[in-house]
Design an enzyme around this catalytic site. Sequence first.
Site, PDB file in Angstrom:
ATOM      1  N   SER A  16       0.757  -1.146  -0.184  1.00  0.00           N
ATOM      2  CA  SER A  16       0.013  -0.094   0.164  1.00  0.00           C
ATOM      3  C   SER A  16       0.727   1.402  -0.035  1.00  0.00           C
ATOM      4  O   SER A  16       0.544   2.398  -0.711  1.00  0.00           O
ATOM      5  CB  SER A  16      -0.826   0.042   1.177  1.00  0.00           C
ATOM      6  OG  SER A  16      -1.880  -1.083   0.930  1.00  0.00           O
ATOM      7  N   LYS A  65      -8.717  -6.231  11.012  1.00  0.00           N
ATOM      8  CA  LYS A  65      -9.890  -5.774  10.334  1.00  0.00           C
ATOM      9  C   LYS A  65     -11.194  -5.942  10.891  1.00  0.00           C
ATOM     10  O   LYS A  65     -12.274  -5.465  10.823  1.00  0.00           O
ATOM     11  CB  LYS A  65     -10.002  -6.507   8.882  1.00  0.00           C
ATOM     12  CG  LYS A  65      -8.996  -6.152   7.950  1.00  0.00           C
ATOM     13  CD  LYS A  65      -8.912  -7.091   6.747  1.00  0.00           C
ATOM     14  CE  LYS A  65      -8.453  -6.348   5.514  1.00  0.00           C
ATOM     15  NZ  LYS A  65      -8.903  -7.120   4.269  1.00  0.00           N
ATOM     16  N   ASP A 101     -13.041  -3.244  -0.436  1.00  0.00           N
ATOM     17  CA  ASP A 101     -12.726  -4.438  -1.130  1.00  0.00           C
ATOM     18  C   ASP A 101     -13.738  -4.790  -2.347  1.00  0.00           C
ATOM     19  O   ASP A 101     -13.456  -5.142  -3.444  1.00  0.00           O
ATOM     20  CB  ASP A 101     -12.356  -5.701  -0.159  1.00  0.00           C
ATOM     21  CG  ASP A 101     -11.142  -5.569   0.472  1.00  0.00           C
ATOM     22  OD1 ASP A 101     -10.400  -4.976  -0.214  1.00  0.00           O
ATOM     23  OD2 ASP A 101     -10.993  -6.153   1.656  1.00  0.00           O
TER      24      ASP A 101
END
Length: 276
Positions: A16, A65, A101
């Site tokens: 990222s 997450k 996502d």
Amino acid sequence: MKNAFVIGHPIAHSLSPVLHGFWLKKYGIDGFYKAIDVPPDELNQFTSRLRSGEFVGGNVTLPHKQAIFDLCDEIDPDARAIGAVNTLIMRDEKLVGSNTDHLGFAANLDQMAPGWDEKKGTAIVLGAGGAARAVLVALAVRGFTQIHILNRSAQKARDLANELPGPFSGHALNEFAELAGAIHLLVNTTSIGMHGTSFDNLPLSALPKSALITDIVYTPLITPLLADAQKAGLRIVDGLGMLLHQAVPGFEAWFGTRPEVTSELRDLLIEKLRQS
Ligand code: ATR
């Protein structure tokens, strides 16, 4: 200067920073995006840092997450359906958790296989874990009329099919041949394919010649599943684009510019993957 981050544990191999760093430079934005290793017992403390105004937001990866859910002020409905947050945005002093996502998955196919969702047909999704949930949300949003979830543990597939709102049904992996004849799209969301592993018995010859095959695994870029599909004359899309496209909404929210996913960026990431 606007600062953003990706937090995880471990985090050293995250791509990222490369991706967002490329866009920050390209668009001449006075900003910074860095990887921060946050162990699970420091996640709470990190969110206090976030609330102090040090960052405009960032990405969340394993193992945070789910744990981040309880630390957010708001969770967007897609993140709730997917059961995971991958993007944090500071909005009006509130910490908002979202999940991009599903958008990344669909945008990758929009770019690499335009018209992939026009028939609104039938899909098979292999796997019933966290990654499958994002793909299932994307396919339901794009109007697929029948979506079969196939999983090693068939019960897990059936449970997921019952839990999520959409035209889902749950099956065992060995029902593939039976279902494959009517399929427009096949998606692998399991970890099979990573580092060259392959499915034991997945007769791709049972698929219609018009079927599109995609894999969310991108190491290797062409997984054994994609290689077999290619050999069978089927259209394929690799999973790297999902990684690139899922980053777009976050970058736009933090830095105010909607970035483009170009072949230059894709080539840069492929080079980084080769080096890692
Ligand atoms: P993720 O968040 O990446 O989806 P996960 O939630 O652990 O990870 O889910 C992994 C998925 O890959 C599951 O669908 C798992 O099948 P089971 O639910 O039966 O465990 C699937 N998977 C992993 N290794 C597998 C293997 N060797 N054969 C078949 N399926 C496998």
